[in-house]
Design an enzyme around this catalytic site. Structure first.
Site: not given
Length: 398
Positions: A10, A13, A87, A215, A244, A265, A313, A340
Protein backbone atom coordinates in the site's frame (compact mmCIF):
# COMPACT_ATOMS: atom_id res chain seq x y z
CA UNK A 1 -2.00 -2.78 14.76
CA UNK A 2 -2.11 -5.12 11.77
CA UNK A 3 -3.12 -3.99 8.28
CA UNK A 4 -3.83 -6.36 5.37
CA UNK A 5 -2.99 -3.66 2.83
CA UNK A 6 0.60 -3.34 4.00
CA UNK A 7 1.44 -6.80 2.62
CA UNK A 8 0.09 -5.62 -0.74
CA UNK A 9 2.54 -2.68 -0.84
CA UNK A 10 0.00 0.00 0.00
CA UNK A 11 2.67 2.55 0.96
CA UNK A 12 0.22 4.84 2.74
CA UNK A 13 1.58 4.14 6.24
CA UNK A 14 5.35 3.60 5.95
CA UNK A 15 5.82 3.84 9.74
CA UNK A 16 2.97 1.49 10.67
CA UNK A 17 5.32 -1.27 11.86
CA UNK A 18 7.06 1.12 14.26
CA UNK A 19 5.76 1.62 17.80
CA UNK A 20 4.01 5.01 18.01
CA UNK A 21 6.36 6.35 20.70
CA UNK A 22 9.29 5.42 18.44
CA UNK A 23 7.60 7.22 15.52
CA UNK A 24 7.31 10.37 17.61
CA UNK A 25 10.94 10.19 18.69
CA UNK A 26 12.07 9.73 15.09
CA UNK A 27 10.10 12.77 13.95
CA UNK A 28 11.22 14.93 16.87
CA UNK A 29 14.85 13.97 16.26
CA UNK A 30 14.50 14.95 12.60
CA UNK A 31 13.16 18.40 13.50
CA UNK A 32 15.91 18.90 16.08
CA UNK A 33 18.57 17.96 13.53
CA UNK A 34 17.18 20.37 10.93
CA UNK A 35 16.09 23.43 12.92
CA UNK A 36 17.65 22.93 16.38
CA UNK A 37 20.63 25.08 15.40
CA UNK A 38 18.34 28.12 15.18
CA UNK A 39 16.61 27.80 18.55
CA UNK A 40 15.07 25.43 21.10
CA UNK A 41 12.81 22.59 19.90
CA UNK A 42 9.95 21.59 22.18
CA UNK A 43 8.83 17.95 22.57
CA UNK A 44 6.61 16.77 19.74
CA UNK A 45 2.85 16.88 20.26
CA UNK A 46 1.48 13.41 19.46
CA UNK A 47 -2.00 11.90 19.55
CA UNK A 48 -3.55 9.90 22.38
CA UNK A 49 -5.38 7.75 19.79
CA UNK A 50 -3.47 7.88 16.50
CA UNK A 51 -6.04 5.99 14.42
CA UNK A 52 -8.94 6.84 12.06
CA UNK A 53 -8.04 10.54 12.11
CA UNK A 54 -8.47 11.41 8.43
CA UNK A 55 -11.65 13.42 7.75
CA UNK A 56 -11.01 13.30 3.98
CA UNK A 57 -10.74 10.24 1.72
CA UNK A 58 -9.87 9.98 -1.98
CA UNK A 59 -10.68 6.62 -3.57
CA UNK A 60 -9.87 5.65 -7.16
CA UNK A 61 -12.23 3.42 -9.15
CA UNK A 62 -11.01 0.26 -10.88
CA UNK A 63 -12.53 -2.81 -12.58
CA UNK A 64 -13.65 -5.77 -10.47
CA UNK A 65 -14.83 -9.28 -11.32
CA UNK A 66 -18.12 -9.77 -13.15
CA UNK A 67 -18.07 -6.40 -14.89
CA UNK A 68 -18.45 -4.55 -11.61
CA UNK A 69 -16.22 -1.84 -10.16
CA UNK A 70 -14.25 -1.47 -6.96
CA UNK A 71 -12.22 1.39 -5.51
CA UNK A 72 -9.15 1.98 -3.42
CA UNK A 73 -5.69 3.54 -3.43
CA UNK A 74 -2.65 3.13 -5.62
CA UNK A 75 0.02 0.65 -4.55
CA UNK A 76 3.36 2.29 -3.78
CA UNK A 77 5.20 3.54 -6.88
CA UNK A 78 2.53 2.25 -9.28
CA UNK A 79 -0.85 2.96 -10.83
CA UNK A 80 -2.29 -0.35 -9.69
CA UNK A 81 -5.37 0.21 -7.55
CA UNK A 82 -5.54 -1.78 -4.32
CA UNK A 83 -9.20 -2.30 -3.29
CA UNK A 84 -9.82 -0.80 0.16
CA UNK A 85 -12.71 -1.87 2.40
CA UNK A 86 -11.38 -0.10 5.48
CA UNK A 87 -8.30 1.86 6.49
CA UNK A 88 -6.68 2.37 9.90
CA UNK A 89 -6.20 6.08 9.17
CA UNK A 90 -9.59 6.93 7.67
CA UNK A 91 -12.66 8.04 9.59
CA UNK A 92 -14.72 4.85 9.95
CA UNK A 93 -17.88 6.70 8.86
CA UNK A 94 -16.15 7.46 5.56
CA UNK A 95 -15.24 3.78 5.10
CA UNK A 96 -18.95 2.98 5.35
CA UNK A 97 -19.81 5.88 3.04
CA UNK A 98 -17.41 4.57 0.39
CA UNK A 99 -19.06 1.12 0.65
CA UNK A 100 -22.36 2.83 -0.10
CA UNK A 101 -20.88 4.72 -3.08
CA UNK A 102 -19.56 1.49 -4.60
CA UNK A 103 -22.88 -0.30 -4.08
CA UNK A 104 -24.84 2.55 -5.70
CA UNK A 105 -22.38 2.84 -8.61
CA UNK A 106 -22.62 -0.90 -9.27
CA UNK A 107 -26.41 -0.76 -9.08
CA UNK A 108 -26.32 1.95 -11.76
CA UNK A 109 -23.82 -0.14 -13.78
CA UNK A 110 -21.29 2.66 -13.99
CA UNK A 111 -17.89 1.74 -15.42
CA UNK A 112 -14.52 2.85 -14.05
CA UNK A 113 -12.37 5.17 -16.13
CA UNK A 114 -9.45 3.56 -17.97
CA UNK A 115 -6.68 6.14 -18.09
CA UNK A 116 -4.76 4.29 -20.83
CA UNK A 117 -7.71 3.96 -23.23
CA UNK A 118 -9.57 7.08 -22.11
CA UNK A 119 -12.80 5.09 -21.73
CA UNK A 120 -15.25 4.68 -18.87
CA UNK A 121 -16.98 7.14 -16.57
CA UNK A 122 -15.94 7.13 -12.89
CA UNK A 123 -12.44 8.30 -11.99
CA UNK A 124 -12.39 9.01 -8.25
CA UNK A 125 -14.57 9.61 -5.24
CA UNK A 126 -13.67 12.29 -2.71
CA UNK A 127 -15.34 12.11 0.69
CA UNK A 128 -15.29 14.71 3.48
CA UNK A 129 -16.75 14.56 6.95
CA UNK A 130 -17.29 17.41 9.35
CA UNK A 131 -16.28 15.57 12.50
CA UNK A 132 -17.84 18.16 14.82
CA UNK A 133 -21.10 18.38 12.84
CA UNK A 134 -21.32 14.83 11.48
CA UNK A 135 -22.05 16.15 7.98
CA UNK A 136 -20.81 14.02 5.04
CA UNK A 137 -19.97 15.10 1.48
CA UNK A 138 -19.67 12.76 -1.51
CA UNK A 139 -17.88 14.07 -4.62
CA UNK A 140 -18.06 11.78 -7.65
CA UNK A 141 -15.32 12.63 -10.17
CA UNK A 142 -16.33 11.70 -13.72
CA UNK A 143 -14.48 11.72 -17.04
CA UNK A 144 -17.66 12.66 -18.94
CA UNK A 145 -19.93 15.68 -18.34
CA UNK A 146 -23.13 13.60 -18.18
CA UNK A 147 -23.77 11.23 -15.28
CA UNK A 148 -26.46 8.88 -16.65
CA UNK A 149 -29.33 8.34 -14.23
CA UNK A 150 -27.92 10.86 -11.75
CA UNK A 151 -31.16 11.00 -9.76
CA UNK A 152 -31.25 7.20 -9.50
CA UNK A 153 -27.63 7.18 -8.33
CA UNK A 154 -28.34 9.71 -5.59
CA UNK A 155 -31.44 7.76 -4.49
CA UNK A 156 -29.45 4.50 -4.39
CA UNK A 157 -26.56 6.16 -2.56
CA UNK A 158 -28.77 7.64 0.15
CA UNK A 159 -30.48 4.28 0.65
CA UNK A 160 -27.18 2.34 0.79
CA UNK A 161 -25.71 4.90 3.20
CA UNK A 162 -28.77 4.69 5.47
CA UNK A 163 -28.39 0.89 5.60
CA UNK A 164 -24.90 1.47 7.02
CA UNK A 165 -26.01 4.10 9.53
CA UNK A 166 -24.62 7.04 7.55
CA UNK A 167 -26.50 10.22 6.60
CA UNK A 168 -25.07 11.83 3.46
CA UNK A 169 -25.46 15.63 3.54
CA UNK A 170 -24.55 16.56 -0.03
CA UNK A 171 -23.55 14.91 -3.33
CA UNK A 172 -21.52 16.72 -6.01
CA UNK A 173 -20.43 15.63 -9.49
CA UNK A 174 -17.00 16.96 -10.47
CA UNK A 175 -15.93 16.81 -14.13
CA UNK A 176 -12.29 15.99 -14.86
CA UNK A 177 -11.83 15.13 -18.54
CA UNK A 178 -8.11 15.90 -18.66
CA UNK A 179 -5.27 13.40 -18.84
CA UNK A 180 -3.82 14.20 -15.45
CA UNK A 181 -3.04 12.73 -12.06
CA UNK A 182 -4.81 15.69 -10.42
CA UNK A 183 -7.99 14.35 -8.83
CA UNK A 184 -10.47 17.22 -9.23
CA UNK A 185 -11.43 19.15 -12.35
CA UNK A 186 -12.79 22.70 -12.52
CA UNK A 187 -16.47 22.09 -13.35
CA UNK A 188 -18.95 20.94 -10.71
CA UNK A 189 -22.65 20.18 -10.45
CA UNK A 190 -24.54 19.77 -7.19
CA UNK A 191 -26.69 16.63 -7.35
CA UNK A 192 -28.05 16.71 -3.81
CA UNK A 193 -27.90 19.10 -0.85
CA UNK A 194 -26.08 22.44 -0.82
CA UNK A 195 -22.75 21.43 -2.34
CA UNK A 196 -20.83 22.04 0.88
CA UNK A 197 -20.71 20.84 4.46
CA UNK A 198 -20.03 22.64 7.73
CA UNK A 199 -17.46 21.83 10.38
CA UNK A 200 -16.33 23.52 13.59
CA UNK A 201 -12.68 24.15 14.41
CA UNK A 202 -11.17 26.21 17.23
CA UNK A 203 -14.59 27.72 18.00
CA UNK A 204 -15.29 28.81 14.41
CA UNK A 205 -17.62 27.23 11.85
CA UNK A 206 -16.33 26.62 8.32
CA UNK A 207 -18.09 25.82 5.05
CA UNK A 208 -16.14 23.16 3.16
CA UNK A 209 -16.61 22.83 -0.59
CA UNK A 210 -15.08 20.00 -2.66
CA UNK A 211 -11.88 21.94 -3.40
CA UNK A 212 -11.45 23.66 -0.03
CA UNK A 213 -8.09 23.13 1.62
CA UNK A 214 -8.80 21.93 5.14
CA UNK A 215 -6.50 20.01 7.44
CA UNK A 216 -7.37 16.30 7.49
CA UNK A 217 -6.71 15.68 11.21
CA UNK A 218 -9.16 17.80 13.25
CA UNK A 219 -7.77 16.80 16.66
CA UNK A 220 -4.20 17.81 15.83
CA UNK A 221 -5.30 20.87 13.85
CA UNK A 222 -6.73 22.28 17.08
CA UNK A 223 -3.30 21.70 18.64
CA UNK A 224 -1.45 23.20 15.65
CA UNK A 225 -3.53 26.37 15.43
CA UNK A 226 -3.60 26.76 19.21
CA UNK A 227 0.21 26.75 19.24
CA UNK A 228 0.33 29.21 16.33
CA UNK A 229 -2.00 31.75 17.94
CA UNK A 230 -0.25 31.36 21.30
CA UNK A 231 3.10 32.01 19.60
CA UNK A 232 1.75 35.26 18.13
CA UNK A 233 1.29 36.73 21.64
CA UNK A 234 -1.66 38.85 20.53
CA UNK A 235 -3.08 41.58 22.76
CA UNK A 236 -5.98 42.80 20.62
CA UNK A 237 -4.06 45.76 19.20
CA UNK A 238 -2.15 44.05 16.38
CA UNK A 239 -2.51 44.12 12.61
CA UNK A 240 -2.03 40.49 11.51
CA UNK A 241 -1.13 39.20 8.06
CA UNK A 242 -2.18 35.61 7.33
CA UNK A 243 -0.15 34.58 4.26
CA UNK A 244 -1.08 31.46 2.27
CA UNK A 245 -4.34 31.68 4.23
CA UNK A 246 -6.44 29.03 2.43
CA UNK A 247 -10.05 29.27 3.64
CA UNK A 248 -8.93 31.56 6.48
CA UNK A 249 -8.66 29.07 9.32
CA UNK A 250 -5.56 30.48 11.07
CA UNK A 251 -6.51 34.13 10.55
CA UNK A 252 -10.08 33.64 11.74
CA UNK A 253 -8.85 31.68 14.76
CA UNK A 254 -6.64 34.68 15.65
CA UNK A 255 -9.16 37.41 14.76
CA UNK A 256 -10.75 37.55 18.20
CA UNK A 257 -7.39 38.53 19.71
CA UNK A 258 -6.27 40.98 17.00
CA UNK A 259 -7.16 44.48 15.81
CA UNK A 260 -7.25 43.47 12.16
CA UNK A 261 -6.51 40.37 10.08
CA UNK A 262 -5.54 40.46 6.41
CA UNK A 263 -5.44 37.12 4.57
CA UNK A 264 -3.76 36.47 1.22
CA UNK A 265 -4.24 33.33 -0.88
CA UNK A 266 -3.71 32.48 -4.55
CA UNK A 267 -6.70 30.11 -4.86
CA UNK A 268 -9.74 32.27 -5.62
CA UNK A 269 -12.20 29.57 -4.53
CA UNK A 270 -10.46 29.39 -1.15
CA UNK A 271 -10.63 33.19 -0.79
CA UNK A 272 -14.37 33.16 -1.48
CA UNK A 273 -14.69 30.46 1.18
CA UNK A 274 -12.64 32.59 3.60
CA UNK A 275 -14.84 35.65 3.00
CA UNK A 276 -17.94 33.53 3.54
CA UNK A 277 -16.47 31.96 6.66
CA UNK A 278 -15.71 35.38 8.15
CA UNK A 279 -19.28 36.49 7.43
CA UNK A 280 -20.78 33.26 8.79
CA UNK A 281 -18.82 33.61 12.04
CA UNK A 282 -19.59 37.32 12.45
CA UNK A 283 -15.91 38.27 12.13
CA UNK A 284 -15.79 41.88 10.96
CA UNK A 285 -12.08 42.63 11.39
CA UNK A 286 -10.79 40.23 8.69
CA UNK A 287 -10.25 40.92 4.98
CA UNK A 288 -9.09 38.42 2.37
CA UNK A 289 -7.39 38.95 -0.99
CA UNK A 290 -6.92 36.60 -3.93
CA UNK A 291 -3.29 37.10 -4.98
CA UNK A 292 0.08 35.42 -5.17
CA UNK A 293 1.45 35.78 -1.64
CA UNK A 294 4.95 36.74 -2.78
CA UNK A 295 3.74 39.39 -5.23
CA UNK A 296 1.17 40.80 -2.80
CA UNK A 297 3.52 41.15 0.15
CA UNK A 298 6.30 42.58 -2.07
CA UNK A 299 4.00 45.33 -3.33
CA UNK A 300 2.61 45.98 0.15
CA UNK A 301 6.09 46.26 1.65
CA UNK A 302 7.20 48.65 -1.10
CA UNK A 303 4.14 50.82 -0.41
CA UNK A 304 5.08 51.05 3.26
CA UNK A 305 2.39 48.72 4.61
CA UNK A 306 3.19 47.20 7.99
CA UNK A 307 2.01 44.25 10.07
CA UNK A 308 2.69 43.53 13.72
CA UNK A 309 2.46 39.77 13.32
CA UNK A 310 2.77 37.62 10.20
CA UNK A 311 1.46 34.06 10.05
CA UNK A 312 2.87 32.09 7.14
CA UNK A 313 1.73 28.60 6.20
CA UNK A 314 3.36 27.88 2.83
CA UNK A 315 3.14 24.68 0.75
CA UNK A 316 5.74 21.90 1.02
CA UNK A 317 8.23 23.73 -1.15
CA UNK A 318 8.36 26.45 1.49
CA UNK A 319 8.38 30.18 0.91
CA UNK A 320 10.41 32.24 -1.56
CA UNK A 321 13.44 34.49 -0.90
CA UNK A 322 11.44 37.43 -2.25
CA UNK A 323 8.58 36.74 0.17
CA UNK A 324 10.94 36.42 3.12
CA UNK A 325 12.76 39.62 2.15
CA UNK A 326 9.40 41.41 2.07
CA UNK A 327 8.61 40.03 5.53
CA UNK A 328 11.88 41.56 6.74
CA UNK A 329 10.98 44.85 5.05
CA UNK A 330 7.58 44.88 6.77
CA UNK A 331 9.42 44.35 10.09
CA UNK A 332 6.70 42.59 12.12
CA UNK A 333 7.66 42.08 15.74
CA UNK A 334 6.72 38.41 15.45
CA UNK A 335 6.60 35.84 12.66
CA UNK A 336 4.80 32.52 13.15
CA UNK A 337 5.88 30.00 10.51
CA UNK A 338 3.64 26.92 10.22
CA UNK A 339 5.57 24.38 8.17
CA UNK A 340 4.61 21.04 6.64
CA UNK A 341 8.22 20.38 5.59
CA UNK A 342 11.06 20.82 8.10
CA UNK A 343 13.66 20.75 5.30
CA UNK A 344 12.30 23.88 3.62
CA UNK A 345 11.61 25.42 7.04
CA UNK A 346 15.31 25.08 7.89
CA UNK A 347 16.24 26.70 4.57
CA UNK A 348 13.89 29.65 5.17
CA UNK A 349 15.02 30.09 8.78
CA UNK A 350 18.59 30.51 7.54
CA UNK A 351 17.51 33.66 5.70
CA UNK A 352 15.23 35.05 8.40
CA UNK A 353 17.83 34.62 11.14
CA UNK A 354 20.38 36.46 9.00
CA UNK A 355 17.96 39.35 8.57
CA UNK A 356 17.19 40.32 12.16
CA UNK A 357 14.94 37.54 13.47
CA UNK A 358 15.52 35.02 16.22
CA UNK A 359 13.80 31.68 16.67
CA UNK A 360 12.18 31.58 20.10
CA UNK A 361 11.03 27.98 19.78
CA UNK A 362 9.90 25.33 17.32
CA UNK A 363 7.21 22.79 18.21
CA UNK A 364 6.69 19.65 16.07
CA UNK A 365 3.11 18.40 15.76
CA UNK A 366 2.29 14.89 14.58
CA UNK A 367 -0.55 15.64 12.19
CA UNK A 368 -0.15 12.39 10.24
CA UNK A 369 0.62 9.41 12.51
CA UNK A 370 2.17 6.35 10.81
CA UNK A 371 3.46 8.50 7.93
CA UNK A 372 6.74 10.39 7.64
CA UNK A 373 5.13 13.83 7.45
CA UNK A 374 5.67 16.38 10.23
CA UNK A 375 4.20 19.83 10.90
CA UNK A 376 6.16 22.42 12.87
CA UNK A 377 5.07 25.68 14.48
CA UNK A 378 8.07 28.01 14.62
CA UNK A 379 7.89 31.29 16.57
CA UNK A 380 10.31 34.07 15.61
CA UNK A 381 10.78 37.55 17.07
CA UNK A 382 12.58 40.61 15.71
CA UNK A 383 15.78 41.64 17.44
CA UNK A 384 17.64 44.95 17.35
CA UNK A 385 21.29 45.46 16.39
CA UNK A 386 22.38 44.57 19.91
CA UNK A 387 20.63 41.20 19.83
CA UNK A 388 17.72 42.18 22.08
CA UNK A 389 14.16 41.16 21.27
CA UNK A 390 12.25 44.06 19.72
CA UNK A 391 9.20 45.17 21.67
CA UNK A 392 7.59 46.19 18.41
CA UNK A 393 5.21 49.04 17.74
CA UNK A 394 1.53 49.04 17.09
CA UNK A 395 0.54 49.66 13.53
CA UNK A 396 -1.80 52.56 12.98
CA UNK A 397 -3.37 50.88 9.96
CA UNK A 398 -6.68 49.17 10.21
Amino acid sequence: MDCKLKAKHCGGCPLLGLDYSAQLKQKEDKVRALVGRYGPVDPIRGMAEPWHYRNKVISTFAPAAGGKLTSGIYAANSHKVLPVESCLLQDEVLDKTMEAVRAAANACRYQPYNEDKGTGLLRHCLLRRGVATGQVMVVLVTAQPVLPGAKNFVKALLAEAEKRGVTVTTVVQNLNSRKTSVVLGEAEKVLYGKGYILDTLCGRTYALSPRSFYQVNPVQTEVLYGLAVEAAQLTGREVVLDAYCGIGTIGLTAAGQAKQVVGVELNRDAVQDAIGNARHNGVKNARFFAADATRWISEAAQEGERADVIFMDPPREGSTPQFLQSVVQMAPRRVVYVSCNPETLARDLALLTQKGYRVDRSTPVDMFPHTEHIEVVCALSRVDAGGKKHAGRRSGKG
